[in-house]
Design a protein around this motif. Structure first.
Motif, mmCIF file in Angstrom:
data_model
loop_
_atom_site.group_PDB
_atom_site.id
_atom_site.type_symbol
_atom_site.label_atom_id
_atom_site.label_comp_id
_atom_site.label_asym_id
_atom_site.label_seq_id
_atom_site.Cartn_x
_atom_site.Cartn_y
_atom_site.Cartn_z
ATOM 1 N N THR A 12 0.825 -1.213 0.000
ATOM 2 C CA THR A 12 0.000 0.000 0.000
ATOM 3 C C THR A 12 0.854 1.255 0.000
ATOM 4 O OG1 THR A 12 -1.780 -1.118 1.194
ATOM 5 C CG2 THR A 12 -1.752 1.286 1.272
ATOM 6 N N VAL A 13 1.803 1.332 0.911
ATOM 7 C CA VAL A 13 2.609 2.543 1.061
ATOM 8 C C VAL A 13 3.451 2.803 -0.184
ATOM 9 C CG1 VAL A 13 4.519 3.549 2.361
ATOM 10 C CG2 VAL A 13 2.636 2.452 3.578
ATOM 11 N N THR B 91 -13.510 -2.420 -0.557
ATOM 12 C CA THR B 91 -12.786 -1.550 -1.483
ATOM 13 C C THR B 91 -13.550 -1.374 -2.788
ATOM 14 O OG1 THR B 91 -10.688 -2.334 -0.561
ATOM 15 C CG2 THR B 91 -10.602 -1.187 -2.666
ATOM 16 N N ALA B 92 -14.051 -2.478 -3.342
ATOM 17 C CA ALA B 92 -14.722 -2.412 -4.641
ATOM 18 C C ALA B 92 -15.977 -1.543 -4.586
ATOM 19 C CB ALA B 92 -15.081 -3.826 -5.113
ATOM 20 N N PRO C 198 -2.424 2.205 -7.536
ATOM 21 C CA PRO C 198 -2.615 2.920 -6.264
ATOM 22 C C PRO C 198 -4.055 2.922 -5.761
ATOM 23 C CG PRO C 198 -1.206 4.194 -7.739
ATOM 24 C CD PRO C 198 -1.794 3.084 -8.553
ATOM 25 N N THR C 199 -5.042 2.665 -6.640
ATOM 26 C CA THR C 199 -6.436 2.629 -6.184
ATOM 27 C C THR C 199 -6.911 1.198 -5.970
ATOM 28 O OG1 THR C 199 -6.925 4.694 -7.358
ATOM 29 C CG2 THR C 199 -8.801 3.356 -6.675
ATOM 30 N N ALA C 200 -7.056 0.417 -7.049
ATOM 31 C CA ALA C 200 -7.632 -0.926 -6.928
ATOM 32 C C ALA C 200 -6.784 -1.836 -6.043
ATOM 33 C CB ALA C 200 -7.802 -1.544 -8.313
ATOM 34 N N LEU C 201 -5.494 -1.918 -6.340
ATOM 35 C CA LEU C 201 -4.639 -2.835 -5.579
ATOM 36 C C LEU C 201 -4.304 -2.285 -4.198
ATOM 37 C CD1 LEU C 201 -2.957 -5.353 -5.307
ATOM 38 C CD2 LEU C 201 -1.108 -4.221 -6.567
ATOM 39 N N ALA C 202 -3.836 -1.036 -4.140
ATOM 40 C CA ALA C 202 -3.352 -0.495 -2.864
ATOM 41 C C ALA C 202 -4.483 -0.283 -1.857
ATOM 42 C CB ALA C 202 -2.608 0.826 -3.096
ATOM 43 N N PHE C 203 -5.659 0.135 -2.316
ATOM 44 C CA PHE C 203 -6.763 0.312 -1.380
ATOM 45 C C PHE C 203 -7.256 -1.036 -0.857
ATOM 46 C CE2 PHE C 203 -6.734 4.627 -2.641
ATOM 47 C CZ PHE C 203 -7.548 5.353 -1.773
ATOM 48 N N THR C 204 -7.126 -2.099 -1.678
ATOM 49 C CA THR C 204 -7.521 -3.430 -1.211
ATOM 50 C C THR C 204 -6.543 -3.952 -0.173
ATOM 51 O OG1 THR C 204 -8.555 -3.918 -3.351
ATOM 52 C CG2 THR C 204 -8.060 -5.786 -1.919
#
Length: 326
Positions: free
Chosen positions: A21-22, A189-190, A229-235
């Motif tokens: 995430t970071v 997240t989704a 940064p949105t789909a993967l990192a927020f999950t």
């Protein structure tokens, strides 16, 4: 043997999720700089969210995860509106009014707000080590922000927008935490991303117009922002948040400025000065301090929402217990 290895494995997976995430959130600053030159704040936010929602929707189909339980929807809706919607638009707008260093410095008020809101609404404790680590990291963020600031003046509007972005970020994190007791990280997240996408639909016309004349690298950066940064990192963030107190998760994001300095050095050939390096070191040191010790949430439950409030047992508890990272 198995009972002791399961919590350790849970901690390890949560830590790995935080690292992903970071790193991805830090990389977003470089991509936003490129895409923001061709897309307005609202259009960039909508394009990013559309790419993220499409990616997350495909993952939901592959994993055959349906709608979240009804109990998760209030947190999903609030976090979607605040974090996926308002935060992205307002931050994009704010960075047009102030330089990136000033924006990063102001937005880093967010983790402090997360700790305060988590203590108030989630019943999380604020131990001295967490507060001390946040103070060290915030000092480092200020140093990085000052060192990266340009010669231009920071407008009052820009400062207010960045403050609003920090508040939206903090509110979104605190709202998301209870939803993770009832739904999976992917579901939260989704559908949070989908909520933000719907909220940003008024910018659709602008997005279509700007996409027609935007250079390909800017559009590719916008898509990258949505997929990674949105789909993967927020999950991965939601996965770790379900197993970690929200206050400590917020403190971990202080590592982002240090990574931005490193990525700018490697990708943009921007050689950091002594103050920037010192600030980055302080950010990382503060994160290390805030992650030490045994912080627990007094009212946390398992991600599935069926367990009782967590305790701090001497013997290993069930896998449902959210273990602190590190």
């Amino acid at each position: 043997m198995n009972s002791s290895s399961s919590p350790a494995r849970s901690r390890g997976l949560a830590f790995a999720a935080v690292v992903v995430t970071v790193v991805l959130w830090a990389s977003a600053f470089v991509s936003i700089r490129s895409a923001g030159a061709a897309y307005s704040p609202g259009a960039l936010a909508l394009g990013r969210l559309l790419a993220g929602a499409l990616t997350l929707g495909c993952l939901l189909l592959v994993r055959r995860e349906g709608l979240p339980p009804r109990a998760a929807w209030p947190g999903i809706a609030v976090s979607g509106l605040l974090w996926f919607g308002a935060y992205m638009v307002v931050l994009n707008w704010g960075e047009r009014e102030v330089d990136a260093g000033t924006a990063a410095m102001i937005v880093n008020i967010g983790p402090v707000l997360i700790v305060l809101l988590s203590a108030r609404f989630l019943g999380e404790s604020t131990p001295p080590r967490l507060l001390a680590g946040m103070a060290v990291s915030f000092a480092g963020a200020v140093a990085v922000g000052l060192s990266m600031s340009g010669e231009g003046r920071a407008s009052v509007l820009g400062v207010v927008l960045c403050l609003l972005a920090a508040a939206a970020y903090a509110g979104g994190v605190v709202a998301q935490k209870p939803a993770l007791r009832h739904a999976s990280a992917l579901q939260v997240t989704a559908f949070g991303c989908l909520t933000g996408t719907v909220a940003c639909l008024p910018f659709l016309g602008t997005l279509v117009e700007e996409a027609a004349r935007a250079p390909l690298p800017a559009t590719l950066n916008m898509v990258y922002l949505g997929v990674f940064p949105t789909a993967l990192a927020f999950t991965t963030w939601a996965y770790a948040l379900a197993r970690t107190p929200a206050g400590r998760m917020g403190a971990t994001t202080y590592a982002v400025p240090a990574l931005v300095v490193l990525m700018s050095w490697l990708a943009l050939d921007e050689v950091p000065g002594a103050l920037t390096l010192a600030g980055g070191a302080l950010c990382l040191a503060g994160v290390a301090v805030s992650r030490s010790g045994g912080v627990r949430s007094r009212g946390d439950r398992s991600p599935g929402g069926r367990g009782g409030p967590r305790r701090v047992p001497e013997a290993p508890a069930a896998v449902r217990e959210a273990e602190p990272r590190g």
